[in-house]
Design an enzyme around this catalytic site. Structure first.
Site, short mmCIF file in Angstrom:
data_model
loop_
_atom_site.label_atom_id
_atom_site.label_comp_id
_atom_site.label_asym_id
_atom_site.label_seq_id
_atom_site.Cartn_x
_atom_site.Cartn_y
_atom_site.Cartn_z
CG HIS A 86 -1.90 0.99 1.41
ND1 HIS A 86 -1.61 2.27 1.83
CD2 HIS A 86 -3.23 0.96 1.19
CE1 HIS A 86 -2.73 2.97 1.86
NE2 HIS A 86 -3.73 2.20 1.49
CB CYS B 179 -3.55 3.34 -1.54
SG CYS B 179 -4.72 4.63 -1.15
CE LYS C 246 -7.26 -0.21 6.53
NZ LYS C 246 -8.04 0.31 5.43
CD GLN D 77 -7.01 -4.37 4.22
OE1 GLN D 77 -7.97 -5.07 4.56
NE2 GLN D 77 -7.19 -3.14 3.77
CG ASP E 94 0.54 -2.22 6.15
OD1 ASP E 94 -0.43 -2.38 6.91
OD2 ASP E 94 0.47 -1.59 5.07
N1 C6P Z 1 -6.37 0.57 2.95
C1 C6P Z 1 -8.27 0.17 1.51
O1 C6P Z 1 -7.59 -0.75 1.07
P1 C6P Z 1 -5.00 3.89 7.20
O2 C6P Z 1 -5.61 4.68 6.10
O3 C6P Z 1 -3.81 4.59 7.79
O4 C6P Z 1 -5.99 3.43 8.21
O5 C6P Z 1 -4.49 2.53 6.52
C2 C6P Z 1 -3.59 2.58 5.46
C3 C6P Z 1 -3.34 1.21 4.91
C4 C6P Z 1 -2.09 0.64 5.04
N2 C6P Z 1 -1.83 -0.60 4.62
C5 C6P Z 1 -2.77 -1.36 4.05
C6 C6P Z 1 -2.43 -2.75 3.61
C7 C6P Z 1 -4.06 -0.85 3.86
O6 C6P Z 1 -4.98 -1.61 3.28
C8 C6P Z 1 -4.35 0.47 4.27
C9 C6P Z 1 -5.69 1.09 4.04
C10 C6P Z 1 -7.71 1.02 2.61
O7 C6P Z 1 -9.41 0.40 1.10
C11 C6P Z 1 -7.76 2.47 2.24
S1 C6P Z 1 -6.76 2.86 0.86
#
Ligand code: C6P
Length: 412
Positions: A122, A368, A228, A205, A202
């Site tokens: 991401h 993203c 999430k 998910q 990270d």
């Molecule tokens: N993905 C989606 O896939 P934040 O926005 O900081 O809570 O999370 C960022 C982020 C980082 N790593 C991974 C693997 C993610 O999936 C995400 C967030 C969302 O719809 C929004 S792009």
């Protein structure tokens, strides 16, 4: 749904509504999950009962808020099996946590050092490392992903060559938000340790979808978001191994993170306060603790099994649609609770708009993951992402909606 879960859907007030006259089918959990009543209640209890600042006041409300805030830290530590609550830093979310580590570690990197990440990250686990490499003169390298549809996962053979002692940081996602690939994070941590590299996971998910044990993994840093995992927006966690946190300089400075200050200088408190300058997000941290309780009442191994079962069914049913290109692990292979797909003649935004008319919430776009999309020769995919409250019947509604869309565009 497992019989022990009696009535998971009843716990989520938002699910019981119609959208465009159709029952809501919420399949955008990769973007954010819905919140159970117990999490909403924790927020209301705080604001109605003991709203106050933490760590500063000696009055009853402030002490109660401090206890609840620190209690949430202890609860999160238990949730991921951290050795010490001081290893839990509250952040705004995954993105902020990774930025904090990347900026702090950048100061320790030098030309010749390598930061290793992967092609499926991401943007939040990619751009901060580009910045860290630029600031320090270190080189950024990527573990490639295999297959025209990224169905082969990360290239472990390439990892043999890439993961050398020059690698100071290895940053990787646990679960890909676009592919549904589950990375072998325990193996990555073990191999990184063997060359002395710091690991940054990270877990955006994965954290609310499967058991996660930082000590069993031997992870150095882990970043995740509350929203999430059934928690509120605006709160997240950066886990850092104590020995490493103590060596890192703070990223932000201000109130609450100092032992003493003169006009010339300041001395920092140890972690976690050192990394939590200013008034923290008290209410949402407390509610995140309630989210941990909720997820553990369901059982994270049960959630993982449920997610996997739904994505298996979804992959099988979607594969019958004409002209569909399924991205990530093949039908039948292990994957997390999300599926991502593209149609040659129908744009993802049209698919999502038509699905919305049928009450189905999906996500369409690059998620993203622009460099990965480019590598796959795509600009966007449509993604359906599942959670504990989703059902097989909802997958049938999704598939019927997609058939309607394909017919409309003359592609079905
Ligand atoms: N993905 C989606 O896939 P934040 O926005 O900081 O809570 O999370 C960022 C982020 C980082 N790593 C991974 C693997 C993610 O999936 C995400 C967030 C969302 O719809 C929004 S792009």
């Amino acid at each position: 749904m497992p019989p022990t879960w009696k009535n998971v859907r009843a716990d989520f007030p938002v699910l019981h509504q119609t959208v465009h006259g159709k029952p809501l089918v919420y399949l955008d959990n990769g973007a954010t999950s819905q919140k159970p009543r117990s999490v909403i209640d924790a927020l209301v209890r705080y604001y109605e009962g003991y709203n106050s600042n933490v760590h500063r006041g000696l009055h009853a409300l402030s002490m109660r808020a401090t206890d609840a805030y620190e209690g949430a830290r202890t609860r999160v530590a238990r949730f991921i099996n951290a050795a010490d609550p001081a290893e839990i830093i509250f952040t705004r979310g995954t993105t902020e946590g990774i930025n904090v580590v990347a900026r702090s570690l950048a100061a320790t990197l030098k030309p010749g050092d390598v930061v290793l990440t992967t092609e499926i990250e991401h943007h939040s686990n990619l751009i901060p490392w580009q910045q860290a490499a630029r600031a320090s003169g270190a080189t950024l390298k990527y573990v490639p992903v295999l297959g025209a549809d990224a169905e082969g996962g990360l290239d472990l053979a390439a990892l043999d060559e890439l993961l050398t002692p020059a690698v100071k940081v290895f940053a990787f996602t646990h679960i890909s938000n676009t592919l549904g690939t589950i990375n072998p994070v325990a193996e990555f941590c073990r191999r990184a340790r063997a060359v002395g590299a710091i690991t940054v996971i990270d877990a955006a998910q994965s954290i609310g979808h499967a058991p996660f044990d930082v000590r069993a993994l031997g992870a150095d840093f882990v970043s995740f978001s509350g929203h999430k995992m059934c928690g509120p927006t605006g709160i997240g966690v950066l886990y850092g191994r104590r020995a490493l946190l103590d060596k890192l300089a703070p990223d932000e400075t201000g109130g609450g993170m100092v032992v003493s200050v003169t006009y010339e200088d300041a001395r920092w408190k140890p972690a976690p306060e050192r990394f939590e300058a200013g008034t923290p997000n008290i209410a949402d941290a407390i509610a995140l603790g309630a989210a941990c309780d909720y997820l553990d009442s369901l059982g994270r191994d049960q959630i993982a099994a449920h997610d996997a079962a739904l994505s298996r069914v979804a992959m099988e049913k979607l594969s019958t649609l004409p002209g569909i290109r399924l991205i990530g692990p093949r039908v039948g292979a292990e994957r997390s609770g999300l599926v991502s797909f593209a149609f040659a003649d129908v744009h993802a935004h049209d698919v999502v708009t038509f699905a919305d008319e049928d009450g189905v919430a999906l996500r369409g776009g690059h998620h993203c993951n622009q460099p990965l999309m480019r590598k796959l020769g795509l600009t966007s995919t449509t993604r359906a992402s599942f959670y504990a409250y989703n059902t097989e019947q909802e997958i049938d509604i999704l598939v019927a909606s997609l058939r309607r869309t394909l017919k409309f565009f003359g592609a079905g």
